[in-house]
Write an enzyme that holds these catalytic residues in place. Structure first.
Site, PDB file in Angstrom:
ATOM      1  N   TRP A   5      36.383  40.699  31.259  1.00  0.00           N
ATOM      2  CA  TRP A   5      36.445  39.663  32.303  1.00  0.00           C
ATOM      3  C   TRP A   5      35.245  39.729  33.228  1.00  0.00           C
ATOM      4  O   TRP A   5      34.741  38.693  33.678  1.00  0.00           O
ATOM      5  CB  TRP A   5      37.765  39.717  33.071  1.00  0.00           C
ATOM      6  CG  TRP A   5      38.892  39.208  32.228  1.00  0.00           C
ATOM      7  CD1 TRP A   5      39.955  39.920  31.747  1.00  0.00           C
ATOM      8  CD2 TRP A   5      39.055  37.862  31.718  1.00  0.00           C
ATOM      9  NE1 TRP A   5      40.765  39.104  30.974  1.00  0.00           N
ATOM     10  CE2 TRP A   5      40.240  37.843  30.944  1.00  0.00           C
ATOM     11  CE3 TRP A   5      38.315  36.685  31.833  1.00  0.00           C
ATOM     12  CZ2 TRP A   5      40.703  36.690  30.291  1.00  0.00           C
ATOM     13  CZ3 TRP A   5      38.773  35.531  31.193  1.00  0.00           C
ATOM     14  CH2 TRP A   5      39.945  35.544  30.436  1.00  0.00           C
ATOM     15  N   ASP A  30      37.965  39.577  41.509  1.00  0.00           N
ATOM     16  CA  ASP A  30      38.833  38.822  40.595  1.00  0.00           C
ATOM     17  C   ASP A  30      40.111  39.644  40.399  1.00  0.00           C
ATOM     18  O   ASP A  30      40.151  40.545  39.577  1.00  0.00           O
ATOM     19  CB  ASP A  30      38.115  38.605  39.262  1.00  0.00           C
ATOM     20  CG  ASP A  30      39.031  37.979  38.203  1.00  0.00           C
ATOM     21  OD1 ASP A  30      40.199  37.662  38.523  1.00  0.00           O
ATOM     22  OD2 ASP A  30      38.559  37.810  37.054  1.00  0.00           O
ATOM     23  N   LYS A  45      49.596  35.685  35.862  1.00  0.00           N
ATOM     24  CA  LYS A  45      49.874  37.094  35.568  1.00  0.00           C
ATOM     25  C   LYS A  45      50.925  37.635  36.530  1.00  0.00           C
ATOM     26  O   LYS A  45      51.998  38.023  36.124  1.00  0.00           O
ATOM     27  CB  LYS A  45      48.597  37.935  35.666  1.00  0.00           C
ATOM     28  CG  LYS A  45      47.677  37.915  34.452  1.00  0.00           C
ATOM     29  CD  LYS A  45      46.952  36.629  34.225  1.00  0.00           C
ATOM     30  CE  LYS A  45      46.121  36.582  32.980  1.00  0.00           C
ATOM     31  NZ  LYS A  45      44.691  36.610  33.190  1.00  0.00           N
TER      32      LYS A  45
HETATM   33  C1  LIG Z   1      43.437  36.020  32.813  1.00  0.00           C
HETATM   34  C2  LIG Z   1      42.216  36.429  33.547  1.00  0.00           C
HETATM   35  C3  LIG Z   1      41.175  35.523  33.803  1.00  0.00           C
HETATM   36  C4  LIG Z   1      41.184  34.105  33.298  1.00  0.00           C
HETATM   37  O1  LIG Z   1      42.091  33.362  33.991  1.00  0.00           O
HETATM   38  P1  LIG Z   1      42.251  31.776  33.754  1.00  0.00           P
HETATM   39  O2  LIG Z   1      43.256  31.433  34.787  1.00  0.00           O
HETATM   40  O3  LIG Z   1      42.737  31.617  32.336  1.00  0.00           O
HETATM   41  O4  LIG Z   1      40.943  31.141  33.946  1.00  0.00           O
HETATM   42  C5  LIG Z   1      40.090  35.966  34.532  1.00  0.00           C
HETATM   43  N1  LIG Z   1      40.030  37.225  34.998  1.00  0.00           N
HETATM   44  C6  LIG Z   1      41.014  38.119  34.765  1.00  0.00           C
HETATM   45  C7  LIG Z   1      40.888  39.501  35.304  1.00  0.00           C
HETATM   46  C8  LIG Z   1      42.139  37.741  34.045  1.00  0.00           C
HETATM   47  O5  LIG Z   1      43.124  38.637  33.809  1.00  0.00           O
END
Ligand SMILES: *Cc1c(COP(=O)(O)O)cnc(C)c1O
Length: 357
Positions: A101, A169, A193
């Site tokens: 990521w 993030d 999540k």
């Molecule tokens: C799932 C995830 C993403 C992507 O998220 P989207 O909502 O599908 O764009 C980005 N960063 C992390 C750490 C993630 O777990």
């Protein structure tokens, strides 16, 4: 029958919340309509939206000089929104690369800013480079990192201290434990999540970072524009916002984030101990940086991966397949995964090893 769903995302939601959604679905508290059908500017939805923000602020103890935004576009949208809003043209931005990521965030930022990789864990991305070795730029507009790598299962159990505004993030770790928001310039997270349904993206941003967006920034990604209109510059993801609000209330009933941290620590510990105690399962991550939320593991006999997942599914333990890029298995243990789910997984793993090990 409800199963134990170990999906990395979209992921398990608290059953209590789903039941409440069902009860309120067709006729929300006497409104004669579903939340999905309400005007986002009507007093009913505005009350839902305001309560969700207030509960989130209480859970995370968000200081008053931070704005909370309820946006769309996912964490992936934020990969672009962050440099567009925070980096002037030609500015340098620092990124820490701890895995899949991080890499996606870096690739997107490169389209808009001069990216300096201040630290790179390097393949196979199973650790975090010690902060003393980070080479931060003197003039970085911000430093971006990924507190929990959802695919690699690498998690920061500390908040790095850097001079530049810290951008995180937190898609797969937000609300899993208490957090000192004041250490951050900006936090973002896709909801699917640990927050609620897909379609909602949370941004928590320090007010002094607002109003710097480049003129070409799409309005829906412009933090100042969105903050000014209470995230209702256009139609927000109303239903996801509502369900997230119910999850926040559920978290408060559980005792808040300190209580969740204790549970999450216990769940992760149970699974890692089972993995480490066996010669059959293994987790490649540096023990100091193992994720509480996403636990990848492999079998000593990878030819049994498929069978493992099939037998697990038959036992009511689903979505244990590893990410398509790494294979093996992955168990995601977000807030809504009860301890009983992890206990059932560990019992299943012991039995599978006894039969096939
Ligand atoms: C799932 C995830 C993403 C992507 O998220 P989207 O909502 O599908 O764009 C980005 N960063 C992390 C750490 C993630 O777990």
């Amino acid at each position: 029958m409800r199963v134990f769903n170990f999906s990395a995302g979209p992921a398990v939601l608290p059953e209590e919340v789903l039941q409440q959604v069902r009860e309120e679905l067709v006729d929300w508290r006497g409104a004669g309509m579903s939340v999905m059908e309400m005007s986002h500017r009507g007093k009913r939805f505005v009350s839902i939206a305001e309560a969700a923000e207030a509960d989130l602020r209480e859970l995370l103890d968000i200081p008053a000089h931070y704005k909370v935004l309820f946006l769309q576009g996912g964490a992936t949208g934020q990969f672009a929104a962050v440099p567009l809003n925070l980096a002037a043209p030609g500015a340098t931005v620092d990124y820490v690369n701890t895995g899949a990521w991080s890499k996606k965030a870096i690739a997107e930022a490169r389209r808009y800013a001069r990216v300096h990789v201040a630290a790179d864990a390097g393949a196979p991305y199973t650790t975090i480079p010690p902060t003393e070795t980070w080479q931060c730029s003197a003039d970085a507009a911000y430093l971006h990192y990924t507190p929990n790598e959802t695919i690699g299962g690498v998690e920061f159990h500390f908040v790095p201290e850097v001079a530049a505004p810290l951008v995180a993030d937190m898609s797969s770790t937000i609300l899993s434990r208490p957090l000192d928001v004041s250490k951050f310039g900006l936090i973002y997270a896709g909801a699917q999540k640990n927050i609620g349904p897909a379609g909602l993206t949370l941004v928590i941003v320090r007010e002094d970072l607002l109003g710097r967006a480049r003129p070409e920034t799409p309005t829906v990604l412009d933090y100042a524009a969105m903050a000014k209109d209470g995230s209702m510059l256009n139609t927000p993801p109303t239903f996801a916002w509502y369900v997230a609000g119910l999850v926040f209330q559920w978290l408060k009933r559980q005792g808040g984030l300190a209580a969740m941290a204790e549970r999450n620590r216990a769940k992760a510990q149970l699974l890692y101990e089972a993995i480490d105690a066996s010669g059959f399962y293994s987790n490649p991550v540096d023990p100091a940086h193992r994720s509480w939320m996403n636990v990848p593991f492999t079998l000593a006999k990878p030819e049994l991966d498929k069978q493992f997942c099939e037998e697990a599914r038959a036992a009511g333990l689903v979505t244990l397949e590893g990410h398509r890029s790494v294979g093996g298995m992955r168990a995601s243990l977000y807030n809504a995964m009860p301890l009983e789910g992890v206990q059932a997984l560990v019992a299943f793993m012991k039995e599978f090893e006894r039969k096939h090990g």
